[in-house]
Design an enzyme around this catalytic site. Structure first.
Site, PDB file in Angstrom:
ATOM      1  N   TYR A 250      29.935 -54.373 105.753  1.00 25.20           N
ATOM      2  CA  TYR A 250      31.221 -54.671 106.405  1.00 25.20           C
ATOM      3  C   TYR A 250      32.082 -53.419 106.563  1.00 25.20           C
ATOM      4  O   TYR A 250      32.881 -53.335 107.496  1.00 25.20           O
ATOM      5  CB  TYR A 250      31.957 -55.799 105.674  1.00 25.20           C
ATOM      6  CG  TYR A 250      31.346 -57.133 106.028  1.00 25.20           C
ATOM      7  CD1 TYR A 250      31.567 -57.707 107.282  1.00 25.20           C
ATOM      8  CD2 TYR A 250      30.482 -57.782 105.157  1.00 25.20           C
ATOM      9  CE1 TYR A 250      30.961 -58.886 107.645  1.00 25.20           C
ATOM     10  CE2 TYR A 250      29.871 -58.974 105.512  1.00 25.20           C
ATOM     11  CZ  TYR A 250      30.115 -59.521 106.756  1.00 25.20           C
ATOM     12  OH  TYR A 250      29.499 -60.690 107.123  1.00 25.20           O
TER      13      TYR A 250
ATOM     14  N   VAL B 117      35.143 -61.758 114.356  1.00 24.24           N
ATOM     15  CA  VAL B 117      35.991 -61.253 113.281  1.00 24.24           C
ATOM     16  C   VAL B 117      36.730 -59.979 113.705  1.00 24.24           C
ATOM     17  O   VAL B 117      37.549 -59.450 112.959  1.00 24.24           O
ATOM     18  CB  VAL B 117      35.172 -61.020 111.985  1.00 24.24           C
ATOM     19  CG1 VAL B 117      34.583 -62.331 111.494  1.00 24.24           C
ATOM     20  CG2 VAL B 117      34.070 -59.984 112.192  1.00 24.24           C
TER      21      VAL B 117
ATOM     22  N   HIS C 173      35.993 -67.861 111.785  1.00 22.76           N
ATOM     23  CA  HIS C 173      34.997 -67.225 110.921  1.00 22.76           C
ATOM     24  C   HIS C 173      35.557 -66.027 110.154  1.00 22.76           C
ATOM     25  O   HIS C 173      34.808 -65.199 109.654  1.00 22.76           O
ATOM     26  CB  HIS C 173      33.764 -66.799 111.742  1.00 22.76           C
ATOM     27  CG  HIS C 173      32.922 -67.957 112.199  1.00 22.76           C
ATOM     28  ND1 HIS C 173      31.909 -67.849 113.133  1.00 22.76           N
ATOM     29  CD2 HIS C 173      32.951 -69.271 111.852  1.00 22.76           C
ATOM     30  CE1 HIS C 173      31.361 -69.034 113.330  1.00 22.76           C
ATOM     31  NE2 HIS C 173      31.971 -69.917 112.581  1.00 22.76           N
TER      32      HIS C 173
ATOM     33  N   CYS D 248      40.336 -57.345  92.256  1.00 20.64           N
ATOM     34  CA  CYS D 248      41.569 -58.061  92.544  1.00 20.64           C
ATOM     35  C   CYS D 248      42.696 -57.576  91.622  1.00 20.64           C
ATOM     36  O   CYS D 248      42.533 -57.584  90.394  1.00 20.64           O
ATOM     37  CB  CYS D 248      41.337 -59.555  92.349  1.00 20.64           C
ATOM     38  SG  CYS D 248      42.853 -60.515  92.542  1.00 20.64           S
TER      39      CYS D 248
ATOM     40  N   SER E 229      25.968 -68.166 121.735  1.00 21.70           N
ATOM     41  CA  SER E 229      24.613 -68.667 121.981  1.00 21.70           C
ATOM     42  C   SER E 229      24.458 -70.154 121.666  1.00 21.70           C
ATOM     43  O   SER E 229      23.429 -70.747 121.964  1.00 21.70           O
ATOM     44  CB  SER E 229      23.597 -67.847 121.175  1.00 21.70           C
ATOM     45  OG  SER E 229      23.960 -67.863 119.814  1.00 21.70           O
TER      46      SER E 229
END
Ligand code: APR
Length: 246
Positions: A62, A100, A116, A147, A187
């Site tokens: 990512y 995204v 998404h 976090c 798709s």
């Protein structure tokens, strides 16, 4: 002769976009390159199993997506949809994307629903944590981020395979209320998004006058559900496609 889609000023439109709308902006689609996505099977980098097995690989993947999408610019397809929102009014055009990236926002769309998730957001992996998803453009190639609230790992704010998309109730309500349902560049194999058009078929069977339209390079797997299929690049088909009669 015009192939334009006529809309009344009172019409409500639901637009679902997929990876195809961002293809002309240089962002790779998922299923066009022999099933591989930037060299990976999507499930190997975009699933809770992948996260449990190798979170560093998931963050690397990512982070690469964040880096390459950073230079992408919206194309004429994104702009045409922002124009439609302006022409009909933002409350009358619900723009729902499976993508995204933030190209709809960059094109000026005042409302975008990311079913998404969003590439430039991060959240705590612990569902009960109070930390809200936050804007994040960092690239994580080394140590995994933690976090600040609870110390658990931070994860991409992305809906992975096997996870439930965000806001399905809201999405369903909007599909039930629209006069025109449009899908662009998807798709038609990933559910529940691919099944939304069936609601339009159902409503038509009940005698309602709603319509559906697909715009994309090739007929999607769920093409049978659409009344109108326009084949071509989103950046070429969408500009000028809609006219609003007052
Ligand atoms: N214009 C319009 N359509 C295009 C273009 C273009 N320039 N280029 C490609 N397409 C079409 C392809 O023909 C294909 O049908 O876009 C579609 C892209 O399909 P996918 O790659 O499967 O993307 P999408 O349907 O958005 O995937 C759905 O799957 O991996 C998950 O969560 C991920 O949101 C994603 C979901």
């Amino acid at each position: 002769m015009s192939n334009a889609i006529q809309l009344a000023a009172s019409d409500r439109v639901f637009v679902l976009t997929g990876a195809g709308i961002s293809a002309e902006s240089g962002i790779a689609t998922f299923r066009d390159a022999g099933g591989l996505w930037e060299g990976h099977r999507p499930e190997d980098v975009a699933s809770p199993q992948a996260w449990a097995r190798d979170p560093a690989l998931v963050w690397r993947f990512y982070s690469e997506r964040r880096a390459s999408a950073a230079s992408a610019l919206p194309n004429a397809g994104h702009v045409a949809l922002a124009d439609l929102q302006e022409a009909l009014g933002v409350d009358s055009v619900f723009l729902c994307t499976q993508n995204v990236d933030s190209l709809h926002e960059q094109a000026g769309s005042p409302q975008v629903f990311h079913m998404h998730g969003e590439l430039y957001k991060t959240r705590c992996e612990r569902p009960a944590c109070t930390l809200a998803p936050f804007e994040d453009r960092e690239l994580y190639f080394g140590e995994l981020p933690r976090c600040p609230e609870c110390g658990a790992r931070l994860r991409p704010h992305i809906v992975w395979f096997g996870e439930e998309p965000f806001g399905m109730r809201r999405i369903t309500r909007e599909v039930q209320a629209c006069d025109l349902f449009v899908t662009v560049g998807s798709s038609g194999v990933v559910y529940p998004a691919a099944g939304l058009v069936r609601e339009i078929l159902y409503r038509r069977q009940q005698g309602e006058s709603c319509r559906s339209l697909y715009v994309g390079l090739e007929a999607p797997a769920n093409a049978g559900g659409f009344q109108d299929v326009r084949l071509g690049k989103a950046g070429e088909v969408l500009p000028g496609l809609f006219t609003v009669t007052r």
